[in-house]
Design an enzyme around this catalytic site. Structure first.
Site, PDB file in Angstrom:
ATOM      1  N   ARG A 250      -4.410  -4.517   7.234  1.00  9.66           N
ATOM      2  CA  ARG A 250      -4.991  -3.786   7.146  1.00  9.66           C
ATOM      3  C   ARG A 250      -6.554  -4.739   8.266  1.00  9.66           C
ATOM      4  NH1 ARG A 250      -6.813  -0.954   2.216  1.00  9.66           N
ATOM      5  NH2 ARG A 250      -5.352  -2.431   0.997  1.00  9.66           N
TER       6      ARG A 250
ATOM      7  N   ASP B 133       0.356  -1.434   0.168  1.00  5.87           N
ATOM      8  CA  ASP B 133       0.302   0.041  -0.155  1.00  5.87           C
ATOM      9  C   ASP B 133       1.159   1.277   0.684  1.00  5.87           C
ATOM     10  OD1 ASP B 133      -2.191  -1.270  -0.090  1.00  5.87           O
ATOM     11  OD2 ASP B 133      -2.244  -1.446   1.797  1.00  5.87           O
TER      12      ASP B 133
ATOM     13  N   TYR C  48       5.207  -8.993   9.037  1.00 11.47           N
ATOM     14  CA  TYR C  48       5.348  -7.093   8.500  1.00 11.47           C
ATOM     15  C   TYR C  48       5.373  -6.735  10.182  1.00 11.47           C
ATOM     16  CZ  TYR C  48       2.099  -7.346   4.328  1.00 11.47           C
ATOM     17  OH  TYR C  48       2.068  -8.121   2.737  1.00 11.47           O
TER      18      TYR C  48
ATOM     19  N   ASP D 198      -6.476   1.846   7.331  1.00 13.49           N
ATOM     20  CA  ASP D 198      -5.347   2.519   7.403  1.00 13.49           C
ATOM     21  C   ASP D 198      -5.611   3.986   6.971  1.00 13.49           C
ATOM     22  OD1 ASP D 198      -5.696   3.931   4.878  1.00 13.49           O
ATOM     23  OD2 ASP D 198      -4.229   2.313   4.058  1.00 13.49           O
TER      24      ASP D 198
END
Length: 304
Positions: free
Chosen positions: A176, A41, A69, A83
């Site tokens: 997300r 993203d 992550y 987000d």
């Protein structure tokens, strides 16, 4: 300089799309064909795997590699994107009643195989169109739940309403959406405020280069540049003789011979790729073959 073929590890900065990074690399490396193995993203940072030149034909071999992550979740607000860049769709002050054990338990409960509905602003296709394109027109894309795997998830810091965590997930898992669902599990709203991809299978962001230094990374043979079989450490290998190399380049099979085991065994190949073998001569990737009846049949062959 002009790069020929290989895998380049790139540390994507915040604000740029994955497509932006590919355009920068094409200019920097003097190569027309550059692609990635999975987007990040725009607000996110971290590891982006870029396939250069003929190696763009290897993209499907990267689909099953898990991704790692580091992220920060903030309770109290859910957004349409999932987000910090999105518009608020719901708010909840319930996080004020949370305690650390309950928060940790909610994260732990998400480990394993489960179903996940992708965010409205995602690259999933809905009726032949990307979901984010539908969402940008003010419509709600009808996205079905898909099976995902959260291999590992752990809270690394709690400072409510923020929670820092790390996760290793299957391809197709949206962190997300994971944050959104953890918030809902606790009876609150939640969204991501930071997201950094730290690893994709055996590849680590610590070895990556920034886009501006891509040409230098290739020229200096830094850890960011993986030509040849170094780009495919989870695939079995077979070294070819000079004669076998000629046979493969002409599309003819060779005997199976002795196969080298994968260097990295952190992922089980898909059934369709379980028979894949990386064919090499010296340190150069000659092609990808499929094993059948004790012979190796070329599936993709790369130029000399």
């Amino acid at each position: 300089m002009r790069a020929e073929a290989g895998l380049l590890l790139v540390d994507k900065p915040a604000g740029a799309t994955s497509h932006d990074i590919m355009l920068r690399l094409r200019r920097a490396l003097g190569v027309r064909r550059v692609g990635h193995t999975g987007t990040l993203d725009p607000f996110a940072t971290g590891l982006l795997l870029s396939l250069v030149g003929p190696f763009t034909r290897l993209a499907d071999l990267f689909h099953e590699i898990p991704k790692s992550y580091d992220a920060t979740l903030e309770f109290g607000r859910e957004t349409d994107t999932g987000d910090v860049t999105g518009t608020t769709v719901s708010e909840s002050p319930g996080w004020r009643e949370f305690d650390a054990p309950a928060v940790r338990a909610a994260f732990s409960a998400r480990k394993g195989t489960g179903l996940q509905v992708p965010p409205a602003y995602s690259a999933r296709r809905v009726g032949g169109e990307r979901a984010y394109a539908v969402a940008r027109r003010g419509r709600q894309p009808q996205l079905g739940a898909r099976e995902v795997v959260v291999h590992e998830i752990a809270v690394t810091g709690i400072d409510l309403p923020e929670v820092r965590f790390r996760a290793r997930v299957s391809t197709g898992t949206y962190v997300r959406a994971l944050a959104r669902d953890i918030g809902r599990d606790l009876g609150s709203a939640a969204h991501l405020t930071t997201l950094r991809r730290t690893a994709i299978g055996p590849f680590r962001v610590e070895d990556a280069t920034v886009p501006e230094e891509a040409a230098g990374a290739v020229a200096s043979e830094s850890p960011a540049w993986r030509p040849g079989v170094a780009a495919l450490p989870w695939i079995r290998g077979r070294e070819l003789s000079a004669g076998e190399q000629i046979e493969i380049r002409h599309g003819r099979p060779v005997e199976r011979g002795d196969l080298l085991p994968p260097v990295w065994t952190g992922v089980a190949p898909r059934p369709a790729e379980a028979g894949s073998v990386a064919l090499f001569r010296g340190d150069r990737l000659v092609g990808i073959a499929l094993e059948r009846d004790d012979r190796l049949f070329p599936k993709r062959v790369f130029p000399a």
